[in-house]
Design a protein around this motif. Structure first.
Motif, PDB file in Angstrom:
ATOM      1  N   VAL A  94       0.764  -1.191  -0.122  1.00  0.00           N
ATOM      2  CA  VAL A  94      -0.029  -0.012   0.100  1.00  0.00           C
ATOM      3  C   VAL A  94       0.839   1.281   0.032  1.00  0.00           C
ATOM      4  N   LYS A  95       0.503   2.149  -0.769  1.00  0.00           N
ATOM      5  CA  LYS A  95       1.218   3.474  -0.818  1.00  0.00           C
ATOM      6  C   LYS A  95       0.666   4.341   0.475  1.00  0.00           C
ATOM      7  N   VAL A  96       1.590   5.042   1.220  1.00  0.00           N
ATOM      8  CA  VAL A  96       1.120   5.685   2.451  1.00  0.00           C
ATOM      9  C   VAL A  96       1.567   7.158   2.262  1.00  0.00           C
ATOM     10  N   MET A  97       0.873   8.155   2.344  1.00  0.00           N
ATOM     11  CA  MET A  97       1.105   9.283   2.151  1.00  0.00           C
ATOM     12  C   MET A  97       0.781  10.221   3.288  1.00  0.00           C
ATOM     13  N   LEU A  98       1.514  11.332   3.735  1.00  0.00           N
ATOM     14  CA  LEU A  98       1.255  12.539   4.584  1.00  0.00           C
ATOM     15  C   LEU A  98       0.288  13.435   3.858  1.00  0.00           C
ATOM     16  N   VAL A  99      -0.843  13.823   4.667  1.00  0.00           N
ATOM     17  CA  VAL A  99      -1.578  15.000   3.866  1.00  0.00           C
ATOM     18  C   VAL A  99      -1.848  15.994   4.900  1.00  0.00           C
ATOM     19  N   ASP A 100      -2.135  17.296   4.543  1.00  0.00           N
ATOM     20  CA  ASP A 100      -2.630  18.309   5.086  1.00  0.00           C
ATOM     21  C   ASP A 100      -3.994  18.281   5.684  1.00  0.00           C
ATOM     22  N   GLY A 101      -4.197  17.994   7.110  1.00  0.00           N
ATOM     23  CA  GLY A 101      -5.801  17.735   7.468  1.00  0.00           C
ATOM     24  C   GLY A 101      -6.655  18.872   7.489  1.00  0.00           C
ATOM     25  N   GLU A 102      -6.241  20.143   7.405  1.00  0.00           N
ATOM     26  CA  GLU A 102      -6.899  21.242   7.457  1.00  0.00           C
ATOM     27  C   GLU A 102      -7.595  21.599   5.897  1.00  0.00           C
ATOM     28  N   MET A 103      -6.857  21.189   4.955  1.00  0.00           N
ATOM     29  CA  MET A 103      -7.282  20.943   3.532  1.00  0.00           C
ATOM     30  C   MET A 103      -8.463  20.124   3.366  1.00  0.00           C
ATOM     31  N   PHE A 104      -8.421  18.931   4.110  1.00  0.00           N
ATOM     32  CA  PHE A 104      -9.418  18.069   3.855  1.00  0.00           C
ATOM     33  C   PHE A 104     -10.511  18.207   4.647  1.00  0.00           C
ATOM     34  N   SER A 105     -10.276  18.842   6.108  1.00  0.00           N
ATOM     35  CA  SER A 105     -11.428  18.882   6.852  1.00  0.00           C
ATOM     36  C   SER A 105     -11.996  20.317   7.347  1.00  0.00           C
ATOM     37  N   TRP A 106     -11.093  21.248   6.840  1.00  0.00           N
ATOM     38  CA  TRP A 106     -11.759  22.623   7.230  1.00  0.00           C
ATOM     39  C   TRP A 106     -12.727  23.193   6.299  1.00  0.00           C
ATOM     40  N   TYR A 107     -14.171  23.319   6.643  1.00  0.00           N
ATOM     41  CA  TYR A 107     -15.107  23.671   5.892  1.00  0.00           C
ATOM     42  C   TYR A 107     -15.478  25.250   5.646  1.00  0.00           C
ATOM     43  N   GLY A 108     -14.570  26.173   5.954  1.00  0.00           N
ATOM     44  CA  GLY A 108     -15.077  27.613   5.740  1.00  0.00           C
ATOM     45  C   GLY A 108     -14.310  27.901   4.573  1.00  0.00           C
ATOM     46  N   SER A 109     -13.714  29.272   4.696  1.00  0.00           N
ATOM     47  CA  SER A 109     -12.943  29.804   3.571  1.00  0.00           C
ATOM     48  C   SER A 109     -11.710  29.216   3.037  1.00  0.00           C
ATOM     49  N   ARG A 110     -11.320  28.260   4.192  1.00  0.00           N
ATOM     50  CA  ARG A 110     -10.158  27.508   3.844  1.00  0.00           C
ATOM     51  C   ARG A 110     -10.238  26.658   2.444  1.00  0.00           C
ATOM     52  N   LEU A 111     -11.516  26.492   2.086  1.00  0.00           N
ATOM     53  CA  LEU A 111     -11.672  25.679   0.957  1.00  0.00           C
ATOM     54  C   LEU A 111     -11.469  26.233  -0.406  1.00  0.00           C
ATOM     55  N   VAL A 112     -11.104  27.512  -0.336  1.00  0.00           N
ATOM     56  CA  VAL A 112     -10.735  28.310  -1.607  1.00  0.00           C
ATOM     57  C   VAL A 112      -9.063  28.000  -1.656  1.00  0.00           C
TER      58      VAL A 112
END
Length: 265
Positions: free
Chosen positions: A233-251
């Motif tokens: 399996v490929k394993v990657m680190l990701v930015d949790g804010e980009m996946f889970s913050w649902y305000g203006s961070r979505l821009v």
């Protein structure tokens, strides 16, 4: 003047409009309020409301999202408190609502997030600004969805948010909806955030494991740990804010996912 709104839990919320003393109990919604141009109005936020950092330093901290300092919040005499059903504790919210107007969001999808941006814009008298943010988010995520289809991205993934025990993102969550939008299928079939073992993950035909930067701060050493247990399996680190913050961070998340998708081709 007093105005009445219905929040996303179906509760009527009345307060003096527009509100001049706002407390935000959710990091992503705090960032949204600042991006809508509210500066003087935000008098309190949680210790996790770190964006924008220069605003964070200047504001009264009212505890954590799950453990609020109720007495401090009451002492601040807010016109309006803005929270979220999943992020905040029911008992805290019920206690606060006895003394203060509390408006709650309840978010599972990108559409819910944009609806929330619209409604918070209405609450704080910033509808044009909210509409512009939603225009950018809708256009960006439509393009991301199209790209995922064009590039035949179809990955079976698990998204981990905790270690000891491992906890994964399940169905009926905002993160699951973001995964689907970017061409991924969540191998976790339970709802919400179930515990999972690496042995169980190995049986799911998972192709990719994403390790979130929050709430547990996964690091490179954890990639090796998981890779040893599931070598295919490929394993990657990701930015949790980009996946889970649902305000203006979505821009900002739109550009992040354009780059992220390139790693999935």
């Amino acid at each position: 003047m007093q105005k009445s709104f219905i929040d996303q839990m179906g509760r009527e919320v009345k307060f003096n409009f527009p509100p001049k003393r706002i407390i935000s109990l959710v990091p992503s919604q705090t960032e949204l309020l600042f991006d809508l141009g509210l500066d003087k109005e935000i008098i309190g936020l949680t210790k996790f409301c770190i964006h924008p950092i220069e605003k964070f330093a200047e504001r009264t901290k009212v505890g954590g999202t799950k453990k609020l300092n109720i007495e401090l919040i009451k002492d601040l005499k807010p016109d309006l408190i803005i929270g979220n059903k999943e992020e905040n504790t029911q008992s805290d919210i019920e206690e606060l609502a006895e003394n203060c107007p509390v408006w709650m969001s309840d978010i599972f999808t990108l559409d819910d997030a944009m609806k929330t941006i619209t409604e918070i814009g209405e609450l704080v008298d910033r509808s044009p600004e909210a509409s512009y943010l939603n225009h950018l988010i809708a256009a960006g995520f439509t393009d991301l969805k199209t790209l995922a289809i064009q590039n035949s991205i179809d990955k079976r993934v698990a998204y981990l948010i905790w270690r000891k025990p491992y906890m994964a993102v399940g169905k009926n969550t905002f993160i699951d909806n973001v995964l689907v939008t970017n061409g991924m299928t969540n191998v976790i079939n339970q709802e919400r955030y179930p515990e999972v073992t690496l042995a169980e993950l190995e049986t799911t035909n998972c192709e990719l494991i994403l390790l979130s930067s929050e709430p547990y701060p996964f690091k490179e050493k954890h990639i090796e740990e998981i890779q040893m247990a599931i070598p295919d399996v490929k394993v990657m680190l990701v930015d949790g804010e980009m996946f889970s913050w649902y305000g203006s961070r979505l821009v900002k998340a739109v550009q992040y996912f354009f780059e992220f998708q390139k790693e999935l081709y």
